[in-house]
Design an enzyme around this catalytic site. Structure first.
Site, PDB file in Angstrom:
ATOM      1  N   HIS A  63       0.849  -1.192   0.000  1.00 53.99           N
ATOM      2  CA  HIS A  63       0.000   0.000   0.000  1.00 53.99           C
ATOM      3  C   HIS A  63       0.884   1.241   0.000  1.00 53.99           C
ATOM      4  CE1 HIS A  63       0.930  -0.539   4.250  1.00 53.99           C
ATOM      5  NE2 HIS A  63       0.422   0.638   4.543  1.00 53.99           N
ATOM      6  N   ASP A  67       5.917   4.510   4.820  1.00 57.03           N
ATOM      7  CA  ASP A  67       6.856   3.519   5.366  1.00 57.03           C
ATOM      8  C   ASP A  67       6.950   2.272   4.486  1.00 57.03           C
ATOM      9  OD1 ASP A  67       4.172   3.310   6.364  1.00 57.03           O
ATOM     10  OD2 ASP A  67       4.809   1.838   7.850  1.00 57.03           O
ATOM     11  N   HIS A 256       7.674  -4.746  11.564  1.00 54.91           N
ATOM     12  CA  HIS A 256       6.850  -3.542  11.493  1.00 54.91           C
ATOM     13  C   HIS A 256       6.387  -3.141  12.897  1.00 54.91           C
ATOM     14  CE1 HIS A 256       3.354  -0.982  10.517  1.00 54.91           C
ATOM     15  NE2 HIS A 256       3.887  -0.800   9.335  1.00 54.91           N
TER      16      HIS A 256
END
Ligand SMILES: [Zn+2]
Length: 295
Positions: A63, A67, A256
């Site tokens: 997406h 980041d 993450h």
């Protein structure tokens, strides 16, 4: 056999920290590397890891939050600068095509690479690679997001003893079929890797991770932030561990992480995931694909 390994280039969530770069994951799959979610600084992390742009054949973006994609301009420009001769396939959510185009043409640069764009939308797509497929399935985040599954087809491994017993050699080996093929070979399950981020729990998280050899999955939060995780479309370490158990995953890689957590919180992520042998990823880790499953 050629190398299959995950090179972790970055492990931070939205904000990089002193010890965690923005995301970036290079899956070496024989001679064709797949780069997932190049965040800011990915080009330099590749240099630290000894990885080159010429290895890249696929670029998969889940997406268009920074980041996961601010490293696209550097990677695209480097492909051109290094004169990468082969096609590089770029897969990304079609809904973010405007961001993709901006990133691809972010600044003036010299040289061009053969980038083949594959925007995906709706229920997703399965794209053919050389010896594997890449499937993109929609996830549930605050903007359109797709997770990825790399899958090698199942095959068969020849058994030299059985071939000798039947007196089969040379070109005749390739001609084998039927009962003789069954007797001289064993099934060789194809290797599979899933890449899941960013999302709250949904059916496609499980569809992507089903039976994979390696699951690379976001675990942004700990239990204490469960409500925030659900609200913002993220997972906790405990949820990541539950997915790995439910899906029969062989190697679980957690990554993450929210910048709110420090090094002293690392053990909590592993405790809450509760999955045997789970790996809490650090920048520049190299994680080999586990040995092939047997029948
Ligand atoms: Zn993110």
């Amino acid at each position: 056999m050629s190398t299959r390994e995950l090179i972790v280039l970055g492990t931070a969530g939205a904000v990089p920290t002193r010890r965690r770069n923005h995301n970036g994951y290079l899956l070496r799959w024989g001679g064709q590397a797949i780069l997932f979610d190049p965040g800011e600084g990915t080009q330099r992390q590749m240099a630290h890891a000894g990885a080159s742009a010429t290895e890249l054949h696929w670029l998969c973006v889940t997406h268009f939050h920074g980041d996961h994609s601010l490293g696209v301009p550097g990677i695209v420009q480097r492909l051109g600068r290094d004169g990468v001769p082969h096609d590089v396939h770029a897969v990304f959510p079609a809904a973010g095509a405007e961001y993709w185009t901006r990133l691809r043409y972010a600044t003036s640069y010299y040289g061009s690479a053969n980038i083949v764009e594959h925007p995906v939308d709706g229920p997703g797509a399965t794209l053919p690679g050389d010896g594997f497929t890449i499937t993109a399935l929609p996830l549930e985040h605050s903007i359109p997001t797709y997770g990825y599954r790399v899958a090698e087809p199942d095959g068969r491994t020849f058994l030299p003893d059985r071939l000798r017993a039947h007196g089969i050699s040379g070109a005749a080996v390739r001609e084998l079929s039927g009962a003789l093929l069954e007797d001289c070979t064993v099934p060789r399950p194809g290797q599979k890797v899933a890449f899941v981020m960013d999302t709250r729990l949904c059916d496609n998280v499980f569809a992507l991770a089903d039976g994979v050899d390696m699951l690379v999955i976001e675990s942004t939060y700990l239990d204490s932030e469960l409500d925030q995780a659900t609200e913002r479309g993220h997972l906790t370490a405990r949820q990541a561990g539950e997915v790995a158990r439910a899906c029969g995953v062989k190697t679980l890689v957690l990554t993450h992480f929210s910048e709110r957590y420090g090094e002293s919180d690392d053990p909590l992520f592993l405790d809450q995931a509760g999955f045997p042998g789970a790996i809490l990823a650090h920048d520049l880790d190299r994680i080999p694909l586990p040995a092939r499953r047997t029948r």
